[in-house]
Write a protein that holds these residues in place. Structure first.
Motif, short mmCIF file in Angstrom:
data_model
loop_
_atom_site.label_atom_id
_atom_site.label_comp_id
_atom_site.label_asym_id
_atom_site.label_seq_id
_atom_site.Cartn_x
_atom_site.Cartn_y
_atom_site.Cartn_z
N LYS A 153 -3.45 -8.00 -25.07
CA LYS A 153 -2.30 -8.02 -24.15
C LYS A 153 -1.05 -8.60 -24.80
O LYS A 153 0.05 -8.06 -24.63
CB LYS A 153 -2.66 -8.81 -22.90
CG LYS A 153 -1.55 -8.86 -21.87
CD LYS A 153 -2.01 -9.55 -20.60
CE LYS A 153 -0.90 -9.58 -19.56
NZ LYS A 153 -1.36 -10.21 -18.30
N TYR A 154 -1.20 -9.68 -25.54
CA TYR A 154 -0.03 -10.41 -26.01
C TYR A 154 0.29 -10.27 -27.49
O TYR A 154 1.39 -10.62 -27.92
CB TYR A 154 -0.16 -11.90 -25.68
CG TYR A 154 -0.13 -12.15 -24.19
CD1 TYR A 154 1.07 -12.05 -23.48
CD2 TYR A 154 -1.28 -12.46 -23.50
CE1 TYR A 154 1.10 -12.27 -22.11
CE2 TYR A 154 -1.26 -12.68 -22.13
CZ TYR A 154 -0.06 -12.58 -21.44
OH TYR A 154 -0.03 -12.79 -20.09
N LEU A 155 -0.64 -9.76 -28.30
CA LEU A 155 -0.42 -9.76 -29.74
C LEU A 155 -0.49 -8.38 -30.39
O LEU A 155 -0.35 -8.28 -31.60
CB LEU A 155 -1.45 -10.69 -30.41
CG LEU A 155 -1.52 -12.12 -29.86
CD1 LEU A 155 -2.66 -12.88 -30.50
CD2 LEU A 155 -0.19 -12.83 -30.03
N PRO A 209 -6.38 -2.23 -31.15
CA PRO A 209 -7.10 -1.40 -32.11
C PRO A 209 -8.38 -0.79 -31.52
O PRO A 209 -8.79 0.29 -31.95
CB PRO A 209 -7.43 -2.35 -33.25
CG PRO A 209 -7.38 -3.71 -32.64
CD PRO A 209 -6.38 -3.65 -31.54
N LEU A 210 -8.99 -1.46 -30.57
CA LEU A 210 -10.24 -0.97 -29.99
C LEU A 210 -10.17 -1.00 -28.47
O LEU A 210 -9.47 -1.83 -27.89
CB LEU A 210 -11.42 -1.86 -30.43
CG LEU A 210 -11.67 -1.99 -31.92
CD1 LEU A 210 -12.76 -3.03 -32.19
CD2 LEU A 210 -12.04 -0.65 -32.53
N LEU A 211 -10.89 -0.09 -27.86
CA LEU A 211 -11.04 -0.09 -26.41
C LEU A 211 -12.46 -0.53 -26.09
O LEU A 211 -13.41 -0.11 -26.76
CB LEU A 211 -10.79 1.31 -25.83
CG LEU A 211 -9.41 1.90 -26.08
CD1 LEU A 211 -9.35 3.33 -25.55
CD2 LEU A 211 -8.33 1.04 -25.43
N TYR A 212 -12.63 -1.34 -25.07
CA TYR A 212 -13.95 -1.78 -24.63
C TYR A 212 -14.24 -1.10 -23.30
O TYR A 212 -13.50 -1.29 -22.33
CB TYR A 212 -13.99 -3.31 -24.53
CG TYR A 212 -13.75 -3.93 -25.88
CD1 TYR A 212 -14.80 -4.07 -26.78
CD2 TYR A 212 -12.49 -4.33 -26.28
CE1 TYR A 212 -14.60 -4.61 -28.05
CE2 TYR A 212 -12.27 -4.87 -27.54
CZ TYR A 212 -13.33 -5.00 -28.40
OH TYR A 212 -13.11 -5.52 -29.66
N GLU A 262 -13.06 -5.42 -18.37
CA GLU A 262 -12.11 -6.53 -18.32
C GLU A 262 -12.85 -7.80 -17.97
O GLU A 262 -13.82 -7.79 -17.21
CB GLU A 262 -11.04 -6.29 -17.25
CG GLU A 262 -10.12 -5.13 -17.56
CD GLU A 262 -9.07 -4.93 -16.47
OE1 GLU A 262 -9.17 -5.58 -15.40
OE2 GLU A 262 -8.16 -4.13 -16.70
N VAL A 263 -12.38 -8.91 -18.51
CA VAL A 263 -12.93 -10.21 -18.18
C VAL A 263 -11.92 -10.88 -17.25
O VAL A 263 -10.73 -10.89 -17.54
CB VAL A 263 -13.14 -11.07 -19.44
CG1 VAL A 263 -13.70 -12.44 -19.09
CG2 VAL A 263 -14.05 -10.35 -20.42
#
Length: 164
Positions: free
Chosen positions: A113-115, A121-124, A134-135
């Motif tokens: 989100k912030y960097l 680079p990856l989707l979970y 999402e956590v």
């Protein structure tokens, strides 16, 4: 806004953070190399050489972290043998290591989100449904809890350990 500190905790100057669970957790996994080893274990890495190669750690640092995480109980050694080779050991996650996944995923989610300028680079995703993972902080009743709605109080059932 901040969490709601209840009872004697409301006066932040009147109590110490002795025995803090965050401090204890950071003593186990509070280094970059520990988290990189865990990331790789979550991705399925089990062999020493792959941990060192995939994390970019030196063999010495990788060996030290694997030993540390094994002694702490997050990883366990398991024997394996390639055809024609000698028996060696690989590293697998224990329940304790698996239970840390939400914390590690939270750090990755925050980094995404912030960097990452909106392009992680990856989707979970949930395997089989393709739903994004999402956590988030939820109560046991299933409600999403924002910082302002988080209450913090002393645990009346906690016995203070000798080393606190």
């Amino acid at each position: 806004m901040a969490a709601v500190m209840e009872g004697p905790l409301a006066d932040l100057g009147a109590w110490k953070t002795d025995g803090c669970s965050l401090v204890k957790a950071l003593e186990v996994v509070g280094t970059r190399s520990s988290l990189l080893i865990l990331r790789e274990a979550y991705y399925g890495t089990t062999r020493f050489s792959a941990f060192a190669r995939r994390t970019g750690l030196t063999d010495r640092v990788a060996a030290g972290q694997l030993k540390h995480l094994t002694e702490a109980g997050l990883l366990a050694k398991r024997p394996y043998r390639d055809e024609g080779g000698r028996t060696r050991e690989e590293y697998v996650l224990t329940d304790m290591g698996r239970d840390l996944l939400p914390a590690v995923m939270s750090l990755m989610q925050w980094g995404n989100k912030y960097l990452q300028d909106g392009h992680p680079p990856l989707l979970y995703l949930e395997h089989g449904t393709e739903s994004p993972v999402e956590v988030e902080l939820r109560s046991t009743t299933g409600h999403k809890v924002e910082l302002e709605n988080l209450a913090v109080r002393l645990n009346p059932g906690r016995r203070k350990p000798q080393d606190d």
